[in-house]
Write a protein that holds these residues in place. Structure first.
Motif, PDB file in Angstrom:
ATOM      1  N   LYS A  69      54.381  47.494  37.483  1.00 19.29           N
ATOM      2  CA  LYS A  69      54.062  47.412  36.060  1.00 19.29           C
ATOM      3  C   LYS A  69      52.631  46.867  35.894  1.00 19.29           C
ATOM      4  O   LYS A  69      52.166  46.090  36.730  1.00 19.29           O
ATOM      5  N   PRO A  70      51.922  47.271  34.823  1.00 17.90           N
ATOM      6  CA  PRO A  70      50.576  46.704  34.584  1.00 17.90           C
ATOM      7  C   PRO A  70      50.662  45.184  34.396  1.00 17.90           C
ATOM      8  O   PRO A  70      51.630  44.672  33.826  1.00 17.90           O
ATOM      9  N   HIS A  71      49.641  44.482  34.894  1.00 15.03           N
ATOM     10  CA  HIS A  71      49.580  43.024  34.776  1.00 15.03           C
ATOM     11  C   HIS A  71      48.383  42.641  33.916  1.00 15.03           C
ATOM     12  O   HIS A  71      47.404  43.379  33.840  1.00 15.03           O
ATOM     13  N   ARG A  72      48.479  41.491  33.286  1.00 15.54           N
ATOM     14  CA  ARG A  72      47.400  41.055  32.372  1.00 15.54           C
ATOM     15  C   ARG A  72      46.071  40.899  33.090  1.00 15.54           C
ATOM     16  O   ARG A  72      45.021  41.242  32.547  1.00 15.54           O
ATOM     17  N   PHE A  73      46.066  40.365  34.305  1.00 14.71           N
ATOM     18  CA  PHE A  73      44.778  40.165  34.973  1.00 14.71           C
ATOM     19  C   PHE A  73      44.786  40.448  36.468  1.00 14.71           C
ATOM     20  O   PHE A  73      43.730  40.487  37.096  1.00 14.71           O
ATOM     21  N   PHE A  74      45.921  40.658  37.083  1.00 11.99           N
ATOM     22  CA  PHE A  74      45.970  41.047  38.493  1.00 11.99           C
ATOM     23  C   PHE A  74      46.122  42.562  38.628  1.00 11.99           C
ATOM     24  O   PHE A  74      46.692  43.225  37.762  1.00 11.99           O
ATOM     25  N   HIS A  75      45.652  43.111  39.746  1.00 11.48           N
ATOM     26  CA  HIS A  75      46.065  44.448  40.162  1.00 11.48           C
ATOM     27  C   HIS A  75      46.072  44.489  41.691  1.00 11.48           C
ATOM     28  O   HIS A  75      45.329  43.755  42.352  1.00 11.48           O
ATOM     29  N   ALA A  76      46.941  45.322  42.235  1.00 13.18           N
ATOM     30  CA  ALA A  76      47.157  45.363  43.680  1.00 13.18           C
ATOM     31  C   ALA A  76      46.252  46.397  44.326  1.00 13.18           C
ATOM     32  O   ALA A  76      45.998  47.468  43.778  1.00 13.18           O
ATOM     33  N   GLU A  77      45.771  46.065  45.514  1.00  6.08           N
ATOM     34  CA  GLU A  77      45.040  46.989  46.373  1.00  6.08           C
ATOM     35  C   GLU A  77      45.707  46.919  47.749  1.00  6.08           C
ATOM     36  O   GLU A  77      45.257  46.193  48.630  1.00  6.08           O
ATOM     37  N   GLY A  78      46.823  47.676  47.888  1.00  6.25           N
ATOM     38  CA  GLY A  78      47.636  47.534  49.087  1.00  6.25           C
ATOM     39  C   GLY A  78      48.342  46.189  49.053  1.00  6.25           C
ATOM     40  O   GLY A  78      49.010  45.850  48.079  1.00  6.25           O
ATOM     41  N   ALA A  79      48.172  45.387  50.111  1.00 11.72           N
ATOM     42  CA  ALA A  79      48.770  44.052  50.130  1.00 11.72           C
ATOM     43  C   ALA A  79      47.865  43.011  49.481  1.00 11.72           C
ATOM     44  O   ALA A  79      48.286  41.874  49.252  1.00 11.72           O
ATOM     45  N   ASP A  80      46.619  43.377  49.172  1.00  9.45           N
ATOM     46  CA  ASP A  80      45.691  42.450  48.526  1.00  9.45           C
ATOM     47  C   ASP A  80      45.889  42.468  47.012  1.00  9.45           C
ATOM     48  O   ASP A  80      46.261  43.486  46.426  1.00  9.45           O
ATOM     49  N   ILE A  81      45.612  41.328  46.400  1.00 10.94           N
ATOM     50  CA  ILE A  81      45.701  41.191  44.948  1.00 10.94           C
ATOM     51  C   ILE A  81      44.303  40.892  44.419  1.00 10.94           C
ATOM     52  O   ILE A  81      43.652  39.936  44.849  1.00 10.94           O
ATOM     53  N   ALA A  82      43.833  41.731  43.495  1.00 11.52           N
ATOM     54  CA  ALA A  82      42.480  41.597  42.957  1.00 11.52           C
ATOM     55  C   ALA A  82      42.511  40.915  41.594  1.00 11.52           C
ATOM     56  O   ALA A  82      43.429  41.118  40.802  1.00 11.52           O
ATOM     57  N   LEU A  83      41.481  40.127  41.339  1.00 13.03           N
ATOM     58  CA  LEU A  83      41.378  39.366  40.100  1.00 13.03           C
ATOM     59  C   LEU A  83      39.910  39.263  39.698  1.00 13.03           C
ATOM     60  O   LEU A  83      39.045  38.973  40.528  1.00 13.03           O
ATOM     61  N   GLU A  84      39.620  39.518  38.423  1.00  8.88           N
ATOM     62  CA  GLU A  84      38.283  39.242  37.880  1.00  8.88           C
ATOM     63  C   GLU A  84      38.332  37.864  37.231  1.00  8.88           C
ATOM     64  O   GLU A  84      39.134  37.628  36.320  1.00  8.88           O
ATOM     65  N   LEU A  85      37.472  36.948  37.717  1.00  7.18           N
ATOM     66  CA  LEU A  85      37.525  35.549  37.293  1.00  7.18           C
ATOM     67  C   LEU A  85      36.315  35.194  36.427  1.00  7.18           C
ATOM     68  O   LEU A  85      35.182  35.216  36.913  1.00  7.18           O
ATOM     69  N   PRO A  86      36.535  34.854  35.153  1.00  7.93           N
ATOM     70  CA  PRO A  86      35.413  34.413  34.315  1.00  7.93           C
ATOM     71  C   PRO A  86      34.962  33.003  34.713  1.00  7.93           C
ATOM     72  O   PRO A  86      35.795  32.114  34.907  1.00  7.93           O
ATOM     73  N   VAL A  87      33.645  32.814  34.831  1.00  3.36           N
ATOM     74  CA  VAL A  87      33.082  31.491  35.124  1.00  3.36           C
ATOM     75  C   VAL A  87      31.878  31.257  34.218  1.00  3.36           C
ATOM     76  O   VAL A  87      31.262  32.199  33.715  1.00  3.36           O
ATOM     77  N   THR A  88      31.545  29.992  34.015  1.00  6.03           N
ATOM     78  CA  THR A  88      30.384  29.636  33.192  1.00  6.03           C
ATOM     79  C   THR A  88      29.106  29.709  34.031  1.00  6.03           C
ATOM     80  O   THR A  88      29.162  29.652  35.273  1.00  6.03           O
ATOM     81  N   PRO A  89      27.946  29.825  33.402  1.00  2.00           N
ATOM     82  CA  PRO A  89      26.696  29.848  34.161  1.00  2.00           C
ATOM     83  C   PRO A  89      26.497  28.602  35.017  1.00  2.00           C
ATOM     84  O   PRO A  89      25.992  28.690  36.139  1.00  2.00           O
ATOM     85  N   TRP A  90      26.889  27.412  34.512  1.00  2.00           N
ATOM     86  CA  TRP A  90      26.664  26.196  35.289  1.00  2.00           C
ATOM     87  C   TRP A  90      27.647  26.094  36.450  1.00  2.00           C
ATOM     88  O   TRP A  90      27.295  25.575  37.503  1.00  2.00           O
ATOM     89  N   GLU A  91      28.899  26.570  36.275  1.00  3.56           N
ATOM     90  CA  GLU A  91      29.829  26.594  37.405  1.00  3.56           C
ATOM     91  C   GLU A  91      29.285  27.477  38.523  1.00  3.56           C
ATOM     92  O   GLU A  91      29.354  27.120  39.707  1.00  3.56           O
ATOM     93  N   ALA A  92      28.713  28.629  38.142  1.00  9.97           N
ATOM     94  CA  ALA A  92      28.168  29.554  39.140  1.00  9.97           C
ATOM     95  C   ALA A  92      26.907  28.994  39.783  1.00  9.97           C
ATOM     96  O   ALA A  92      26.742  29.043  41.005  1.00  9.97           O
ATOM     97  N   ALA A  93      26.001  28.426  38.981  1.00 10.44           N
ATOM     98  CA  ALA A  93      24.723  27.946  39.494  1.00 10.44           C
ATOM     99  C   ALA A  93      24.888  26.705  40.363  1.00 10.44           C
ATOM    100  O   ALA A  93      24.243  26.576  41.414  1.00 10.44           O
ATOM    101  N   LEU A  94      25.780  25.801  39.958  1.00 12.45           N
ATOM    102  CA  LEU A  94      25.924  24.538  40.672  1.00 12.45           C
ATOM    103  C   LEU A  94      26.945  24.621  41.809  1.00 12.45           C
ATOM    104  O   LEU A  94      27.086  23.666  42.589  1.00 12.45           O
TER     105      LEU A  94
END
Length: 317
Positions: free
Chosen positions: A213-238
């Protein structure tokens, strides 16, 4: 001779209902009727459809065809087994008014025709017990069910021989065990839950193909589970630590300093269970806060002064 996949010819699934088969025939017959169709092979397709419908429209003939069809592909070389002996002649099951003129040798080799040409059989029709055919259906599960396993109740329309010996469809409810780590496209085999046997033959098996079934934020790639994760600019930079959802619960992920949007990170062993287990693939997406206040606008201007950059320089602009 060539094997004829009547389900493929009519464009229906092997577990299609009788109503689905009737609807498909009416639609395709209108499309390929020689009197109205402009298709180059209309007459040939129309006869092919008529042959397929002659078999699939009748539950008894359909059951007989299914006995022989398992494991064969449309167009492949086919030889009927030597003990195939089902009598569909007039008075012994009979055709239901269909004109079989021009039907293929494949059809004739299995069923004969109401002109009297047929394979010899005893008066009872069957020469002995025949095992039921295997059935196939899809089952839709969530990614959480695929991760943890469990039981799902499914309702299926399955063929059944009634007290009068007629083949009918009946809704049956089954409790299906979902193994941990099962992947999309894999099948669960339920022994003896397929088509009924004839003349005392054993029932076939039921194969349930897994669909997610479709999931809100996960999708499967074989046995792997893919996720797009939102982050803030300072979390990414620091390179800060952020909390990440997984199918097994929340975990902490330390971002590399100066992470960029689109960068991919891997959480080892956080995908679907297995030997080995899958991973969780995390793709970063930097979310820019709005400059909604005077203070926020001033901060953005200050950042532009302190950290001037042109992200389009490689484009020559």
């Amino acid at each position: 001779m060539e094997f004829k996949d009547y389900y493929k010819i009519m464009g229906v699934a092997r577990d299609a209902s009788q109503e689905d088969i009737k609807r498909a025939y009416r639609k395709l017959a209108r499309k390929y009727h020689p009197d109205v169709s402009k298709e180059r092979n209309a007459e040939e397709r129309f006869k092919e459809l008529g042959e397929a419908y002659e078999v699939l429209k009748d539950p008894e003939k359909r059951a007989a065809y299914d006995q022989i069809a398992t494991g064969h592909q449309h167009g492949e070389r086919f030889t009927p087994p030597p003990d195939w002996a089902f009598d569909f002649n007039v008075g012994g099951g009979g055709f239901t008014g269909g004109d079989t003129t021009g039907f293929s040798d494949f059809f004739d080799s299995l069923f004969g025709r109401n002109t009297g040409r047929r394979r010899q059989a005893g008066r009872s029709g069957w020469s002995g017990p025949l095992s039921g055919h295997d059935q196939y259906a899809n089952i839709h599960i969530s990614l959480e069910e695929a991760f943890s396993g469990g039981t799902q109740t499914v309702a299926l329309a399955v063929p059944e021989i009634d007290a009068q010996g007629r083949l009918t469809n009946k809704t049956r409810t089954l409790n299906v065990m979902i193994p941990k780590g099962i992947k999309e496209g894999q099948r669960i085999r339920l022994s003896g839950q397929g088509g009924p046997g004839l003349q005392g033959g054993t029932a076939g098996d039921l194969y349930l193909e897994i669909r997610y079934k479709p999931h809100r934020f996960f999708h499967a790639e074989g046995a792997d589970i893919a996720l797009e994760l939102p982050v803030t600019p300072w979390e990414a930079a620091l390179g800060q630590a952020v909390t990440v959802p997984t199918l097994g619960g929340k975990v902490e992920l330390k971002l590399p300093p100066n992470s960029q949007s689109g960068q991919k990170l891997r959480l080892k062993g956080r995908g679907l269970p297995g030997k080995p287990p899958g991973d969780q693939l995390v793709t970063l997406r930097i979310v820019t806060p709005e400059a909604a206040t005077v203070e926020a606008k001033a901060l953005y201007k200050k950042m532009a002064e302190i950290m001037p950059m042109n992200p389009r320089a490689y484009m020559g602009v």
